[in-house]
Design an enzyme around this catalytic site. Sequence first.
Site, PDB file in Angstrom:
ATOM      1  N   GLN A 272     -23.543  -0.697  64.796  1.00 43.43           N
ATOM      2  CA  GLN A 272     -22.511  -0.186  64.953  1.00 43.43           C
ATOM      3  C   GLN A 272     -21.861   0.329  63.560  1.00 43.43           C
ATOM      4  OE1 GLN A 272     -21.279  -3.186  68.172  1.00 43.43           O
ATOM      5  NE2 GLN A 272     -20.117  -1.383  68.649  1.00 43.43           N
TER       6      GLN A 272
ATOM      7  N   GLY B 212     -16.932  -8.597  69.633  1.00 40.44           N
ATOM      8  CA  GLY B 212     -18.317  -8.788  68.973  1.00 40.44           C
ATOM      9  C   GLY B 212     -18.358  -7.364  68.067  1.00 40.44           C
TER      10      GLY B 212
ATOM     11  N   HIS C 282     -27.310  -4.388  71.621  1.00 41.31           N
ATOM     12  CA  HIS C 282     -26.923  -2.957  70.606  1.00 41.31           C
ATOM     13  C   HIS C 282     -28.214  -3.214  69.589  1.00 41.31           C
ATOM     14  CE1 HIS C 282     -23.161  -1.232  71.212  1.00 41.31           C
ATOM     15  NE2 HIS C 282     -22.552  -2.478  71.073  1.00 41.31           N
TER      16      HIS C 282
ATOM     17  N   HIS D 274     -24.127  -8.506  75.092  1.00 45.52           N
ATOM     18  CA  HIS D 274     -23.886  -7.167  74.727  1.00 45.52           C
ATOM     19  C   HIS D 274     -24.392  -6.788  73.365  1.00 45.52           C
ATOM     20  CE1 HIS D 274     -20.919  -3.618  74.914  1.00 45.52           C
ATOM     21  NE2 HIS D 274     -21.122  -3.813  73.593  1.00 45.52           N
ATOM     22  N   GLU D 275     -24.100  -7.836  72.423  1.00 45.16           N
ATOM     23  CA  GLU D 275     -24.293  -7.530  71.059  1.00 45.16           C
ATOM     24  C   GLU D 275     -26.079  -7.439  70.664  1.00 45.16           C
ATOM     25  OE1 GLU D 275     -22.081  -6.351  69.355  1.00 45.16           O
ATOM     26  OE2 GLU D 275     -20.743  -7.172  70.558  1.00 45.16           O
TER      27      GLU D 275
ATOM     28  N   CYS E  98     -16.829  -1.297  74.576  1.00 43.42           N
ATOM     29  CA  CYS E  98     -17.566  -1.220  73.501  1.00 43.42           C
ATOM     30  C   CYS E  98     -16.877  -0.277  72.317  1.00 43.42           C
ATOM     31  CB  CYS E  98     -18.865  -0.572  73.706  1.00 43.42           C
ATOM     32  SG  CYS E  98     -20.042  -0.613  72.276  1.00 43.42           S
ATOM     33  N   LEU E  99     -16.709  -1.094  71.176  1.00 37.71           N
ATOM     34  CA  LEU E  99     -16.103  -0.244  69.867  1.00 37.71           C
ATOM     35  C   LEU E  99     -16.700   0.914  69.880  1.00 37.71           C
ATOM     36  CD1 LEU E  99     -15.473  -3.423  67.671  1.00 37.71           C
ATOM     37  CD2 LEU E  99     -13.905  -2.172  68.916  1.00 37.71           C
TER      38      LEU E  99
HETATM   39 CO    CO Z   1     -20.825  -2.652  71.938  1.00 36.08          CO
END
Ligand code: CO
Length: 178
Positions: free
Chosen positions: A51, A46, A134, A130-131, A88-89
């Site tokens: 981000q 995701g 964000h 999670h997204e 998380c990226l």
């Molecule tokens: Co993340």
Amino acid sequence: MSLLPLHLLGSPVLRQHSAEVKIVDDEVRRLVGDLFETMDAARGVGLAANQVGVPRRVAVVDADGDRFALIDPVILETEGRVTAEEGCLSIPEIYGDVSRPERIVVEALDQDGARYQKEATGLKARAIQHEIDHLDGILFLDHLSLLKRQMLLSRWRREHKDDTGYTKEVQAASARSE
Ligand code: CO
């Protein structure tokens, strides 16, 4: 479509409450395409628009064989509770166990501007939540105990003390050596 640099922990845009999209135009569709491309290259499940530095309520998910865009997403229903490891990226190589609802129903717009609802469990439900976090400026670290969070943050600071900025270039999948 383009690969966009990822914003890492410390970048203020990750803590911003993202703005509603309301109208899905070509610019939003381009953003969705760029998010998919960047997520794929970074091998994520995701990715949210902030981000990549864009504080709008747009995210993409690719989990459990389902690949979709979430534009102005809202969670309508939640059920149960389950704990699983998350990463998380924007916080590479840091992982923690996060407790979240097990089953959700989300409503969102797709890239054609059509409203849809989706029921999800497992990894897909976790990725969607999670997204959406964000988009509200929340990171998975915020769900951990204070002690665990402080431990991971001090490790992050140690490993990133020589960083010169808050972004990281994503390498195209085809250019990878592995
Ligand atoms: Co993340």
